[in-house]
Each structure stands twice: as C-alpha cells, then as structure tokens.
Design an enzyme around this catalytic site. Structure first.
Site, PDB file in Angstrom:
ATOM      1  N   CYS A  90       0.837  -1.207   0.000  1.00  0.00           N
ATOM      2  CA  CYS A  90       0.000   0.000   0.000  1.00  0.00           C
ATOM      3  C   CYS A  90       0.867   1.251   0.000  1.00  0.00           C
ATOM      4  CB  CYS A  90      -0.926  -0.007   1.219  1.00  0.00           C
ATOM      5  SG  CYS A  90      -1.919   1.488   1.387  1.00  0.00           S
ATOM      6  N   CYS A 121      -0.440   4.047   2.270  1.00  0.00           N
ATOM      7  CA  CYS A 121      -0.206   3.777   3.697  1.00  0.00           C
ATOM      8  C   CYS A 121       1.242   4.064   4.093  1.00  0.00           C
ATOM      9  CB  CYS A 121      -0.526   2.322   4.017  1.00  0.00           C
ATOM     10  SG  CYS A 121      -2.151   1.752   3.481  1.00  0.00           S
ATOM     11  N   ASP A 122       2.190   3.678   3.253  1.00  0.00           N
ATOM     12  CA  ASP A 122       3.594   3.644   3.660  1.00  0.00           C
ATOM     13  C   ASP A 122       4.516   4.562   2.871  1.00  0.00           C
ATOM     14  OD1 ASP A 122       2.900   1.642   5.511  1.00  0.00           O
ATOM     15  OD2 ASP A 122       3.153   0.074   4.007  1.00  0.00           O
TER      16      ASP A 122
END
Length: 304
Positions: free
Chosen positions: A132, A135-136
């Site tokens: 993701c 997300c990261d």
C-alpha cells in the site's frame, strides 16, 4: 437470527446495506478491518460521479459508512472463519467463536493484493516490503523504491510515490503495460519514474530491512541486481473467499460466480463487488452491484 448479514464493508457491502436499512430491513455488516475496503488505499478518486474535483478514498468510504448507519444499519468488527447451511438458514461462524444466523447472506468481501511468493518477501513485510503506497509512501522520503506491476494501480502508486522518493523503478514482467493510456503517459513524463521491462523479481534482499532486489529478464533470463530501500507490490488481486467453505461456486481463480441478479448457486446467498467474476473492477460498479444484490435479497425475503 439476523434478517440480512453482509460480509464486507467496501463500496458494494455498504451500498447493499444502505438500500436494505433504508427499507427498514435489519442489516448487519461484518468487517474485518475498517469500513471502506480498497477505497481506503486510494488517495484520490476522480471517476466516481458527483465529485467534479475528485474525492479521497477515505472521505468517500466514511460518507458511505455514515449514510448506512444513519438508516439504522449495524457494523460488527470481526473476521468470518466459515459459512455453513442448515436448510434455508445461513450460519456465519466467526473466528472469535461467535455464531450468527441469517435468512439472507450477501458476500461482499472484496479482494486483496497478490503476493510475489519470493525469497525475502514474508521476512521483510513492514521492513521495506509494502502492499500500500498510500499507507507507507511517506516513510520513503528521499529513498529509492520499486513498484511491481503493470496495471492501473501500479502506475497510480508509482506516480504517488514520486512525491517522496528520489527514484521509483516500475518493474513489470511484460514489455507492454496494461494500465490505461493516460496513466502510462503521465508516468512516462515523470522524470523520477524509471521503467524496468520485462523483468520479474526473483528475490528481495536484506536482513533488517530491504536493501535490494534480484531481477530476471523474462526474455533472455539475464539476472541483475537493483539497489532499493523499499518495494511496493501491486501485481494483481485475489478474492477474499477463504471462508466460503466450498458452498458457493467459484471460477478457477476463486472469484464467485453470480448471475445478473447477483445470485450465487445457493438460494438466499448473493455476492457483489470485487469478490465476483466480472470484467470491470471499479468503485462505481461495486456500488451498483451492491444495490442489485440488496434489491433481489429483499425480493427473496418477501417470498420466504
């Protein structure tokens, strides 16, 4: 005994829930993580009608959740272990031991990213291996990263990661990409994105964190090493159907087979969204399928 249980709170599950709860049919949605499904992994959604300037995946997911709850719907956080049948009764067994029963079951459990299944992947998840970018991505400021995949999601993530990374290497097993033309053009015009075609990842190297990749050319089998600090895997989706216990029919890839009413082979069990076999996997199609499933689920209840 629940009237309707929906497994999954992505766009299809929430749309089904909105339709049913608005019609005063008691509805319970079971969600493993947070309501929204793969919408939560999308920074900006530009092709959902009604939002001329686009809308973030988080905001759209939260709006759908609030709309469902406003009509009296209920959301239970938990993971389904398996489903069973007892005549017309559908039994949902949770991993925490709880057992739920319902007249109608709508499976809207979506899909998740495929893994590469190569050496180093499992050991380095969260240490440079990610599924993701949204997300990261921020963890890789001024770093070198790779994205694996050739579809829309892979290019969208590559473009997004250029906000943080010094360089983004896009690795794909074929000489041609599958992504939409406008995404390919945008990626090719971005100086930070470098294409490595046609290569596959053979190994992810590193001890405490990702340090590099071993790549193989799919045509001449040349092996090269690529030094990166992170790898984002966007190599396709697999349906989240481990819990169906062989009850409903699926294709060879595990996607549930439905008709135009979103009916499975079992009366009273419907499926919709990215968990079904279909040609187009988009938020708008998932939401539409959820409404169709809910409509015919209500008709099924009327005939019990």
């Amino acid at each position: 005994m629940e009237k309707v249980i929906i497994i999954g709170a992505g766009p299809s599950g929430l749309s089904a829930g909105i339709f049913l709860s608005r019609d005063k049919i008691p509805t319970l949605i079971i969600e493993k993580f947070s309501p929204g499904g793969n919408m939560l992994l999308t920074e900006i959604i530009e092709n959902y009608p009604g939002f001329p300037d686009g809308i973030s995946g988080f905001t759209l997911a939260d709006n759908m959740r609030k709309q469902y709850l406003r009509f009296g719907g209920e959301i239970k956080t938990g993971e389904v272990e398996k489903i069973e049948l007892n005549g017309n009764e559908k039994i949902v067994k949770m991993k925490n031991g709880e057992i739920l029963k319902t007249d109608v079951l709508i499976i809207a459990s979506g899909s998740s990213r495929k893994k590469l299944s190569v050496k180093g992947e499992e050991e380095l998840v969260g240490k440079g291996v990610s599924y993701c970018a949204i997300c990261d991505g921020a963890f890789f400021k001024n770093k070198e990263v790779a994205v694996v995949g050739g579809g829309d999601s892979a290019l969208e993530e590559s473009i997004y990661l250029t906000r943080f990374a010094n360089s983004v290497y896009l690795i794909h097993r074929r000489e041609k990409l599958r992504a939409k033309k406008y995404l390919q053009e945008e990626a090719k015009n971005n100086k930070k994105i470098k294409f490595i075609l046609p290569y596959i990842v053979k190994e992810i190297k590193g001890k405490e964190k990702v340090e590099g990749l071993v790549l193989e050319n799919t045509l001449n089998h040349e092996i090269i090493d690529l030094k990166v600090d992170g790898i984002f895997i966007s190599a396709g989706q697999k349906p989240n159907t481990d819990f169906i216990n062989g009850i409903v029919k699926t294709d060879n890839n595990g996607f549930i087979i439905v008709n135009e009413k979103m009916e499975t082979n079992i009366p009273g069990i419907f499926a919709c969204g990215d968990v079904i076999k279909k040609s187009l996997y988009q938020i708008i199609t998932a939401a539409s399928e959820g409404m169709i499933a809910a409509f015919f689920a209500e008709k099924y209840l009327e005939n019990l």
